[in-house]
Design a protein around this motif. Structure first.
Motif, mmCIF file in Angstrom:
data_model
loop_
_atom_site.group_PDB
_atom_site.id
_atom_site.type_symbol
_atom_site.label_atom_id
_atom_site.label_comp_id
_atom_site.label_asym_id
_atom_site.label_seq_id
_atom_site.Cartn_x
_atom_site.Cartn_y
_atom_site.Cartn_z
ATOM 1 N N CYS A 118 -3.748 38.565 6.424
ATOM 2 C CA CYS A 118 -4.333 37.321 6.941
ATOM 3 C C CYS A 118 -3.286 36.274 7.304
ATOM 4 C CB CYS A 118 -5.305 36.736 5.921
ATOM 5 S SG CYS A 118 -6.783 37.732 5.663
ATOM 6 N N LEU A 119 -2.028 36.523 7.006
ATOM 7 C CA LEU A 119 -0.949 35.602 7.344
ATOM 8 C C LEU A 119 -0.303 36.002 8.668
ATOM 9 C CD1 LEU A 119 0.817 35.219 3.873
ATOM 10 C CD2 LEU A 119 -0.457 33.435 5.089
ATOM 11 N N PRO A 120 0.328 35.036 9.363
ATOM 12 C CA PRO A 120 1.106 35.394 10.552
ATOM 13 C C PRO A 120 2.263 36.314 10.178
ATOM 14 C CG PRO A 120 0.789 33.012 10.380
ATOM 15 C CD PRO A 120 0.354 33.604 9.089
ATOM 16 N N ARG A 121 2.808 37.010 11.166
ATOM 17 C CA ARG A 121 3.925 37.929 10.913
ATOM 18 C C ARG A 121 5.079 37.207 10.214
ATOM 19 N NH1 ARG A 121 5.899 42.590 13.559
ATOM 20 N NH2 ARG A 121 3.723 43.046 14.025
ATOM 21 N N GLU A 122 5.410 36.022 10.673
ATOM 22 C CA GLU A 122 6.456 35.225 10.034
ATOM 23 C C GLU A 122 5.787 34.142 9.188
ATOM 24 O OE1 GLU A 122 9.576 36.011 10.151
ATOM 25 O OE2 GLU A 122 9.266 37.635 11.583
ATOM 26 N N HIS A 123 5.922 34.239 7.879
ATOM 27 C CA HIS A 123 5.243 33.284 7.003
ATOM 28 C C HIS A 123 6.137 32.824 5.856
ATOM 29 C CE1 HIS A 123 4.159 37.375 5.463
ATOM 30 N NE2 HIS A 123 4.558 36.821 4.331
ATOM 31 N N ALA A 124 7.420 32.705 6.105
ATOM 32 C CA ALA A 124 8.345 32.288 5.043
ATOM 33 C C ALA A 124 8.008 30.894 4.538
ATOM 34 C CB ALA A 124 9.781 32.345 5.549
ATOM 35 N N ASP A 125 7.493 30.025 5.426
ATOM 36 C CA ASP A 125 7.124 28.662 5.049
ATOM 37 C C ASP A 125 5.644 28.494 5.334
ATOM 38 O OD1 ASP A 125 6.660 25.946 4.815
ATOM 39 O OD2 ASP A 125 8.569 25.374 5.701
ATOM 40 N N LEU A 126 4.826 28.422 4.283
ATOM 41 C CA LEU A 126 3.386 28.331 4.470
ATOM 42 C C LEU A 126 2.987 27.061 5.202
ATOM 43 C CD1 LEU A 126 1.939 29.717 1.104
ATOM 44 C CD2 LEU A 126 2.460 30.932 3.219
ATOM 45 N N ASP A 127 3.682 25.960 4.939
ATOM 46 C CA ASP A 127 3.365 24.707 5.633
ATOM 47 C C ASP A 127 3.605 24.834 7.129
ATOM 48 O OD1 ASP A 127 2.535 23.209 3.399
ATOM 49 O OD2 ASP A 127 4.608 22.792 2.843
ATOM 50 N N ALA A 128 4.669 25.543 7.498
ATOM 51 C CA ALA A 128 5.011 25.671 8.915
ATOM 52 C C ALA A 128 3.958 26.443 9.698
ATOM 53 C CB ALA A 128 6.374 26.352 9.061
ATOM 54 N N VAL A 129 3.209 27.326 9.026
ATOM 55 C CA VAL A 129 2.167 28.094 9.720
ATOM 56 C C VAL A 129 0.768 27.571 9.394
ATOM 57 C CG1 VAL A 129 3.573 30.164 9.934
ATOM 58 C CG2 VAL A 129 2.157 29.865 7.889
ATOM 59 N N GLY A 130 0.717 26.407 8.735
ATOM 60 C CA GLY A 130 -0.562 25.730 8.525
ATOM 61 C C GLY A 130 -1.425 26.280 7.418
ATOM 62 N N VAL A 131 -0.836 26.974 6.445
ATOM 63 C CA VAL A 131 -1.631 27.519 5.335
ATOM 64 C C VAL A 131 -1.931 26.429 4.320
ATOM 65 C CG1 VAL A 131 -1.638 29.108 3.378
ATOM 66 C CG2 VAL A 131 -0.800 29.875 5.605
ATOM 67 N N LYS A 132 -3.216 26.291 3.978
ATOM 68 C CA LYS A 132 -3.642 25.298 2.989
ATOM 69 C C LYS A 132 -3.804 25.903 1.606
ATOM 70 C CE LYS A 132 -7.193 21.750 2.299
ATOM 71 N NZ LYS A 132 -8.440 21.159 2.862
ATOM 72 N N ARG A 133 -4.503 27.062 1.533
ATOM 73 C CA ARG A 133 -4.746 27.711 0.245
ATOM 74 C C ARG A 133 -4.752 29.222 0.401
ATOM 75 N NH1 ARG A 133 -10.303 26.380 -2.309
ATOM 76 N NH2 ARG A 133 -10.951 26.609 -0.128
ATOM 77 N N ILE A 134 -4.415 29.903 -0.690
ATOM 78 C CA ILE A 134 -4.625 31.339 -0.820
ATOM 79 C C ILE A 134 -5.730 31.538 -1.846
ATOM 80 C CG2 ILE A 134 -3.617 33.481 -1.702
ATOM 81 C CD1 ILE A 134 -0.930 32.520 -0.563
ATOM 82 N N LEU A 135 -6.742 32.304 -1.479
ATOM 83 C CA LEU A 135 -7.848 32.584 -2.400
ATOM 84 C C LEU A 135 -7.859 34.067 -2.734
ATOM 85 C CD1 LEU A 135 -8.942 30.207 -0.258
ATOM 86 C CD2 LEU A 135 -10.915 30.357 -1.762
ATOM 87 N N LEU A 136 -7.609 34.369 -3.997
ATOM 88 C CA LEU A 136 -7.650 35.745 -4.483
ATOM 89 C C LEU A 136 -9.041 36.030 -5.027
ATOM 90 C CD1 LEU A 136 -4.280 35.831 -6.491
ATOM 91 C CD2 LEU A 136 -4.653 36.514 -4.115
ATOM 92 N N THR A 137 -9.645 37.097 -4.568
ATOM 93 C CA THR A 137 -10.967 37.446 -5.082
ATOM 94 C C THR A 137 -10.853 38.334 -6.316
ATOM 95 O OG1 THR A 137 -11.101 39.304 -3.534
ATOM 96 C CG2 THR A 137 -12.125 37.222 -2.862
ATOM 97 N N ALA A 138 -11.830 38.197 -7.191
ATOM 98 C CA ALA A 138 -11.914 38.995 -8.420
ATOM 99 C C ALA A 138 -13.325 39.533 -8.554
ATOM 100 C CB ALA A 138 -11.562 38.133 -9.636
ATOM 101 N N SER A 139 -13.441 40.787 -8.937
ATOM 102 C CA SER A 139 -14.781 41.356 -9.127
ATOM 103 C C SER A 139 -15.492 40.722 -10.319
ATOM 104 C CB SER A 139 -14.679 42.864 -9.352
ATOM 105 O OG SER A 139 -14.097 43.132 -10.620
ATOM 106 N N GLY A 140 -14.720 40.200 -11.260
ATOM 107 C CA GLY A 140 -15.290 39.704 -12.508
ATOM 108 C C GLY A 140 -15.295 40.753 -13.596
ATOM 109 N N GLY A 141 -14.973 42.009 -13.211
ATOM 110 C CA GLY A 141 -14.891 43.076 -14.197
ATOM 111 C C GLY A 141 -16.254 43.484 -14.730
ATOM 112 N N PRO A 142 -16.274 44.381 -15.715
ATOM 113 C CA PRO A 142 -17.543 44.903 -16.237
ATOM 114 C C PRO A 142 -18.326 43.912 -17.093
ATOM 115 C CG PRO A 142 -15.698 45.794 -17.484
ATOM 116 C CD PRO A 142 -15.105 45.034 -16.338
#
Length: 392
Positions: free
Chosen positions: A159-183
């Protein structure tokens, strides 16, 4: 044609990797197969894929592996011990290393592959948790490429651009990691008091090894992934969030400054991420069934229960503390999970063990691999004392 070393070949990631590889004999060949001590399983894999080198980490199993391979007419050279893993990861038998050894045991071979400039397909999140800065330096030194195999981090990568060394430079605000919640999603702490290893290992969506399954049940797996995302994507913890998504269809998301939210979707099958990393920047068939959105019908989301599943909060705490705290977190968790799987520790005491160890974590940051391994060993000894006290 890429030549692979699969470290942790007899585990779930190794099996999925070899399944994808077998579908593309014109693109990949196996140069190295390595396992901890599963001689029978490694013998079968060597008979099928005929690697130049077979490595068994437990040196006590070396003779048995040699005899089994000889009896099957397999000419793979056999090496044994941790040093053999390092040499296999950095040597001439491969240009691509699948780092799928579970836990701290995979750290040295992962670093060796990075320094040697290999294309590193990383499933060993503990290597990043323990030595993220050291791994980054090794990658710079070797000039290799790191591609994440965890479904969540692979999704973020996509989901990131090919070049993403600086998240601010490519306009990234947040990364959201999903979790199943487990059993045990939705259960109270009181309901978790008598959980058995068999219950904890029965994941509703994914087929994984026992240690990772328990980590998913406690949400520690997601905590380790937060720390890993911090290092892989150079993101502060305040911009990495976890959202529970029981269906495990959206594997993670990236939010941009313009309000766009990009997500990677797919059936819960590790072969998707593995095929992506193997072929990147191209795409190949992974053998995974197409996602039927109409049949699926709905996607649900909720906030994680940090009060009941304290391991996730402890991971954020360790990342904020810095120094050796993430090393202590990982070591204490590995020891506590092992004790739980051996029926020596109750399920809820896993988090308690980790919390007690973090309270005494050294504040200084280890400067090199020797210091990291020393901090890891010290934390394990402390955790073992805590486990003995809690299980008395």
């Amino acid at each position: 044609m890429k030549t692979l070393a699969v470290l942790g070949a007899t585990g779930s990631i190794g099996a999925s990797t070899l399944d994808v590889v077998a579908r593309h004999p014109d693109k990949y060949r196996v140069g190295v197969l390595a396992a901890h001590r599963s001689v029978d399983a490694l013998t079968e894999l060597c008979a099928r894929f005929r690697p130049e080198l077979a490595v068994i980490a437990d040196a006590a199993c070396e003779r048995e592996l040699r005899e089994r391979l000889h009896a099957r007419g397999v000419a793979s050279r056999v090496e044994a011990g941790p040093h053999a893993l390092v040499e296999a990861a950095s040597g001439a038998h491969c240009d691509t290393v699948v780092a799928a050894i579970v836990g701290a045991a995979g750290l040295e071979s992962t670093l060796a592959a990075a320094r040697a400039g290999k294309r590193l397909l990383l499933a060993n999140k503990e290597a990043v948790v323990m030595a993220g800065d050291l791994l980054a330096a090794a990658l710079r030194e070797g000039g290799g490429t790191l591609l994440p195999l965890d479904s969540e981090h692979n999704a973020v990568f996509q989901c990131l651009p090919r070049e993403h060394a600086d998240l601010d430079a490519v306009g990234v605000k947040r990364i959201l990691l999903t979790a199943s919640g487990g059993p045990f999603r939705g259960r109270s702490a009181a309901e978790l008091a008598t959980i058995t290893p068999e219950q904890a290992c029965a994941h509703p969506n994914w087929r994984m090894g026992r240690k990772i399954s328990v980590d998913s049940a406690t949400l520690m797996n997601k905590g380790l992934e937060v720390i890993e995302a911090h290092h892989l994507f150079r993101a502060p913890a305040t911009r990495i969030e976890v959202v529970v998504h029981p269906q495990s269809i959206i594997h993670s998301l990236v939010e941009y400054a313009d309000g766009s939210l990009l997500a990677q979707l797919g059936n819960p099958d590790m072969r998707t991420a593995i095929a992506h990393a193997l072929a990147w920047p191209e795409r190949i068939d992974a053998g995974v069934a197409a996602l039927d959105l109409v049949r699926l019908g709905r996607l649900d989301f909720e906030a994680p229960d940090l009060a009941t599943f304290r391991c996730l909060a402890l991971a954020y705490q360790a990342l904020a503390t810095g120094g050796a705290a993430t090393i202590v977190l990982n070591a204490a968790n590995e020891e506590a999970v092992a004790a739980f799987l051996d029926a020596r520790l109750p399920f809820l005491a896993i988090a308690e063990t980790i919390e007690r160890c973090l309270a005494e974590a050294p504040t200084g940051a280890p400067a090199d691999l020797a210091a990291i391994l020393d901090a890891d060993l010290t934390a394990r000894r402390h955790a073992q004392r805590m486990i003995a006290a809690l299980s008395a």
